[in-house]
Design an enzyme around this catalytic site. Structure first.
Site, mmCIF file in Angstrom:
data_model
loop_
_atom_site.group_PDB
_atom_site.id
_atom_site.type_symbol
_atom_site.label_atom_id
_atom_site.label_comp_id
_atom_site.label_asym_id
_atom_site.label_seq_id
_atom_site.Cartn_x
_atom_site.Cartn_y
_atom_site.Cartn_z
ATOM 1 C CG ASP A 296 -1.891 -3.581 5.836
ATOM 2 O OD1 ASP A 296 -0.703 -3.927 5.775
ATOM 3 O OD2 ASP A 296 -2.252 -2.400 6.031
ATOM 4 N NE ARG B 10 -6.029 0.986 10.210
ATOM 5 C CZ ARG B 10 -5.020 1.518 9.537
ATOM 6 N NH1 ARG B 10 -4.105 0.723 9.008
ATOM 7 N NH2 ARG B 10 -4.914 2.823 9.390
ATOM 8 C CD GLU C 250 -1.351 -2.151 2.300
ATOM 9 O OE1 GLU C 250 -0.134 -2.408 2.256
ATOM 10 O OE2 GLU C 250 -2.139 -2.701 3.079
ATOM 11 C CD GLU D 266 -10.829 -0.282 3.797
ATOM 12 O OE1 GLU D 266 -11.197 0.387 2.809
ATOM 13 O OE2 GLU D 266 -11.625 -0.742 4.638
ATOM 14 C CE1 TYR E 266 -2.114 -3.314 9.024
ATOM 15 C CE2 TYR E 266 -3.856 -4.702 9.924
ATOM 16 C CZ TYR E 266 -3.448 -3.688 9.079
ATOM 17 O OH TYR E 266 -4.355 -3.052 8.282
ATOM 18 C CG HIS F 88 -4.116 -9.009 12.108
ATOM 19 N ND1 HIS F 88 -4.968 -7.972 11.843
ATOM 20 C CD2 HIS F 88 -3.723 -9.479 10.909
ATOM 21 C CE1 HIS F 88 -5.082 -7.808 10.539
ATOM 22 N NE2 HIS F 88 -4.332 -8.715 9.955
#
Length: 947
Positions: free
Chosen positions: A99, A334, A13, A103, A332, A379
């Site tokens: 990711d 989120r 990204e 999203e 990560y 995650h």
């Protein structure tokens, strides 16, 4: 011929992420950044002309045919897409390394749809950017998860339908520029409801007694005892009332006789009665104390703790965490998960033993379970990256400012989560003495002479610090924190005497519920299952940017505008701001992500209804609104016959003066809703009323001239008598066809609507007005100054070349000159009245600058060349503060960041984010191949190349 070297194209990204992972991949890999999403739903106005009358015209979504979305490649991403396609032509494989959340999965899918690769495609995922993680990811690629894409797409369409149907209702009934949203509206409602509780709150008064005592030690050694404080807790065996015992109406919660409610007279008498009393220990209660460490950080808890400990708002926290992740410092950021990998647990335990000692590490690793019923994604918790954590000291030379502080917080929390419990003991000491006289009347509930007055003090002794050696979790300030205090207690036993040093009576008032802070609002949303923690920063940002919520220190204070918005939504869209319903929508999105719910069927029920609860769908809610009284929605009774109204130019009060005259006054911005009592409102009306101040008579017209304080500032105007001659011109007649609503917006009046088809009557003469200059005061402005202001615009002269008239006038953005359609700013307001034609022509001879633009500022810092635009990146000082620019894109530097600590990488990231947002509105090109609807890509999704 030389053999072509195989090339594998990896797309991530962000440019920062691309730079970080490139060294870990080695030869044969080329890493490019998409710079976020490359496609999105366009604004309906940006649809190609041939589609503006079709099924996509209202939402860019065809609601009648499977809620098919129409996607457009963002205008500023077309060049990027062309670059990626060119790179792909020379590649043998494509790795989509965005990711691993909804999203990121959607970004990967959009890339796949637009690039249409002819080579094998692999989905590559990792939770941290380290050499080991990247190498593992290369050997464990997978297919694109279309269920996650479905969930993201459903959420995007849901938010489009919600916002585009409900927001226009707010525009019509409250004011332009407002918005409604699935999570933002509920978050606003939470803040408003808390303020309503504070407004309805009635304080209760109560008194208590605090004593200072000395006990323990050796009687033979004066001064060897321990001095401590204790609070009166009981009289004659009946507990003394504290703030917790009163409800928000000021009444006691408990039944009569179960507590003693002391007043000033009672406590004063009690202090006198205990003046000569002997105090002794009547009880010592001791119990073991054990405290477990908090779980590792999730997105929500990281935002909360960063707010409490680092004073970072949610936006700044997530922005800083994003930088740490993309540069390989943390995993990560989120995530809803509190779990750690086996390698991470081992790293934390090893580091805790090395730094604090083996006794600080429990025998077995700690395993944490998610409390959130909606916890999603695979995650880990947020932790330092790698199988061996770098200590804060080891990264101090690489990180600074907020990045270092946040990394240190994450490191401490992670290591502490695998450390031993803190252990100790908690003791409660009770001190008693008999009174010698009546201490109160029957009304207070106190007791007569001989009553035992009991004081209590509590304290905790930590015998083994355990995880507290590394980290202690913060918490939000509680409503009754002032009533609880820890004391250092003496070593005494029951029956031991203590010495009274002092007794002091004090009065208190109960406190209203505390306002939300960013941390507590985030916790409230998560507790209710509303939204996703990864979106909370954006949600809080939206409600503050829209003016729904204002900041007062750490507290979030709702504006009066928010009261109007929430009331309209509660009255007419109750289900959409219902907490349980909103949480249920989040659960439904999770079910779509897991393949348990069909996206089209769910959207069909949401939009067309009926919902499972029996409520009509969103379309029916909007179509069947009936008549909404805008004036009523924007009116809030204050008391004493005073009403607060939310107008276009801000809140104002309306009431009646002692002589029956109508009064109006603006509400100052620093007055919070719960502070606007009837008494304060009356004071504002009587001292700051927008009444007229008579200045005299205009000798040219004979009309009276007055000064007024309007909704948008002080001004002067002439008072036109009712019997003044009417204006006969058609322009003036047309002006009478529009009226002003309660909110100050202009709309056709009922009278003018009825008059359609008839010849218009001459309109009443419109009074001349003029806003006061900044140097003028409402109390001192003179008739001569008023006449000058009302005479504007002033004709300066005629341009000899163009023949156009030049005028000087005062506008919303300050004083300026106007020649035709060409406007130029003046430096001072006084120039409006004395600027000459020669000076005006000299100003027009200079190159035109945009409004607010200053002379070119010299660079405060140089940050190298931007990796995308390849232009020099500079830090400059602008009208609204320092900003970053590459000559084309400008980004204001947030207040939470300093110029000195701003890294080049952070500057490049800010510019990339600004480019990704694109222009506010830009017409879409017709017939471009970069636009596509879902219907044309559904089959290709199912047949996506496998890795």
């Amino acid at each position: 011929m030389p053999t072509k070297t195989p090339t594998k194209l990896v797309i991530v990204e962000s440019p920062t992420k691309a730079r970080t992972i490139t060294p870990f991949l080695g030869a044969g890999y080329e890493v490019e950044a998409s710079v976020g999403h490359i496609r999105d739903l366009p604004q309906p106005s940006e649809l190609p002309a041939e589609m503006k009358k079709g099924p996509y015209r209202k939402f860019a979504v065809d609601v009648d045919n499977g809620f098919d979305p129409y996607y457009v490649v963002d205008a500023d991403k077309r060049k990027k897409v062309a670059e990626l396609k060119k790179k792909l032509k020379d590649a043998d494989e494509l790795y989509l390394a965005t990711d691993e959340d909804r999203e990121g999965e959607a970004i990967a899918w959009h890339l796949l749809e637009v690039l249409q690769p002819k080579v094998p495609v692999k989905r590559m995922v990792f939770h941290e950017i380290t050499r080991e993680a990247i190498q593992r990811a290369l050997t464990a690629t997978r297919d694109l998860d279309t269920r996650l894409v479905d969930a993201q797409e459903t959420r995007r369409i849901l938010d489009r339908l919600y916002g585009y149907e409900v927001s226009p209702v707010l525009w019509r009934k409250i004011g332009p520029g407002l918005s409604a949203g699935r999570v933002q509206s509920v978050a606003t409602r939470l803040v408003v409801e808390r303020e309503r509780e504070r407004m309805a709150f009635v304080a209760a008064s109560y008194w208590d007694v605090t004593g200072t005592f000395t006990g323990g030690g050796d009687a033979a050694e004066p001064g060897s005892g321990t001095t401590f404080t204790a609070r009166l807790s009981a009289l004659g065996g009946t507990r003394v009332a504290t703030g917790r015992d009163f409800d928000d109406t000021g009444a006691l919660r408990t039944r009569a006789g179960s507590v003693v409610h002391l007043d000033e007279a009672a406590t004063t008498a009690l202090v006198s009665a205990l003046d000569e009393a002997s105090f002794a220990v009547v009880g010592v209660d001791t119990k073991p104390y054990t405290r477990r460490p908090a779980a590792p950080f999730t997105t929500s808890t990281l935002q909360q703790e960063a707010s409490r400990k680092l004073r970072l708002n949610s936006r700044a926290t997530m922005r800083t965490a994003q930088g740490l992740y993309e540069n390989g410092y943390i995993t990560y950021m989120r995530t809803d998960s509190v779990t750690l990998s086996t390698e991470a647990i081992a790293a934390a335990r090893r580091q805790a033993a090395d730094l604090y000692g083996a006794e600080f590490v429990p025998e077995k690793p700690r395993v944490y379970a998610n409390k959130s019923k909606n916890a999603q994604e695979a995650h880990e918790a947020i932790r330092p990256a790698g199988d061996h954590f770098r200590t804060p000291a080891q990264v101090a030379g690489e990180l600074s400012g907020d990045q270092f502080r946040l990394y240190e917080l994450i490191w401490k929390r992670t290591v502490a989560s695998q450390m031993a419990d803190a252990r100790g003991s908690t003791a409660t000491l009770r001190i008693g003495a008999p009174t010698t006289a009546d201490v109160a009347s029957e009304r207070s509930g106190a007791h007569p002479s001989g009553t035992v007055a009991e004081f209590s003090a509590s304290g905790t002794v930590i015998t083994f610090r355990g995880f507290l050696a590394a980290y202690e979790e913060g918490r939000d300030a509680g409503r009754y924190d002032a009533e609880a205090s820890e004391a250092r207690l003496p070593d005494v036993s029951e029956g031991d005497a203590v010495t009274k040093e002092n007794l002091e009576a004090a009065g208190h008032e109960t406190s209203p519920p505390p306002r939300y802070t960013e941390a507590s609002l985030t916790a409230a949303l998560e507790e209710r299952g509303i939204g996703r923690p990864s979106t909370y920063a954006a949600t809080i940002g939206v409600i503050t940017d829209r003016g729904y919520v204002l900041r007062r220190g750490q507290a979030l204070v709702p504006s009066w505008l928010a009261f109007s918005v929430v009331r309209l939504l509660e009255d007419h869209f109750g289900s959409l701001v219902d907490y349980d319903f909103t949480a249920a929508m989040e659960s439904d999105l999770d079910r779509i992500a897991s393949g348990e719910q069909d996206r089209v069927a769910w959207l069909q029920e949401f939009y067309f209804g009926p919902w499972t609860s029996g409520s009509p769908g969103l379309q029916s809610l909007v179509d069947d609104l009936g008549e909404i009284d805008a004036r009523d929605i924007n009116s809030i009774p204050v008391g004493n016959g005073i009403t607060l109204r939310v107008g276009r130019y801000g809140p104002y009060l309306e009431g009646t003066g002692p002589d029956g005259e109508a009064l109006r006054a603006s509400v100052p911005e620093d007055v919070a809703p719960d502070e606007l009592t009837p008494e304060r409102a009356l004071e504002l009306l009587t001292t700051q009323s927008d009444g007229d101040r008579e200045l005299g008579t205009d000798p040219a017209t004979g009309y009276q001239v007055v000064a007024r304080n309007g909704r948008y500032g002080p001004y002067v105007t002439e008072v036109i008598p009712d019997d003044a001659p009417a204006a006969a011109d058609e322009k003036g007649a047309a002006a009478g066809e529009t009226g002003t609503t309660a909110t100050g917006t202009t709309g056709t009046t009922a009278k003018s609507t009825a008059a359609k088809g008839r010849k218009k009557a001459p309109a009443k003469v419109k009074p001349r007005t003029g806003s006061l200059l900044k140097s003028m005061s409402l109390d001192t402005v003179t008739l001569e100054q008023a006449l000058q202001l009302m005479s504007l615009p002033r004709v300066v002269g005629t341009d000899p070349e163009s023949g156009e008239e030049i005028t000087a006038q005062n506008g919303r953005y300050g004083p300026y000159l106007k020649k035709g359609t060409d406007s130029r700013s003046l430096e001072t307001e006084e120039q409006i009245f004395d600027v000459t034609l020669e000076e005006a022509l000299a100003i027009y001879a200079q190159p035109k600058q945009r409004r607010g633009q200053r002379a070119a500022a010299s660079a405060l810092r140089e940050l190298g060349n931007d990796p995308v635009s390849e232009k020099p990146v500079l830090v400059k000082d602008g009208r609204f503060g320092p900003y970053v620019t590459d000559g084309t894109t400008n980004v204001t530097i947030p207040k939470a960041e300093s110029i000195e600590s701003l890294t080049p990488e952070r500057a490049y990231e800010m510019l990339a984010e600004k480019r990704a947002k694109g222009p506010a509105k830009r017409p879409a090109a017709r017939g471009r191949a970069s636009t596509t609807s879902r219907s044309s890509t559904t089959r290709s999704r199912a047949a996506a190349p496998k890795g």
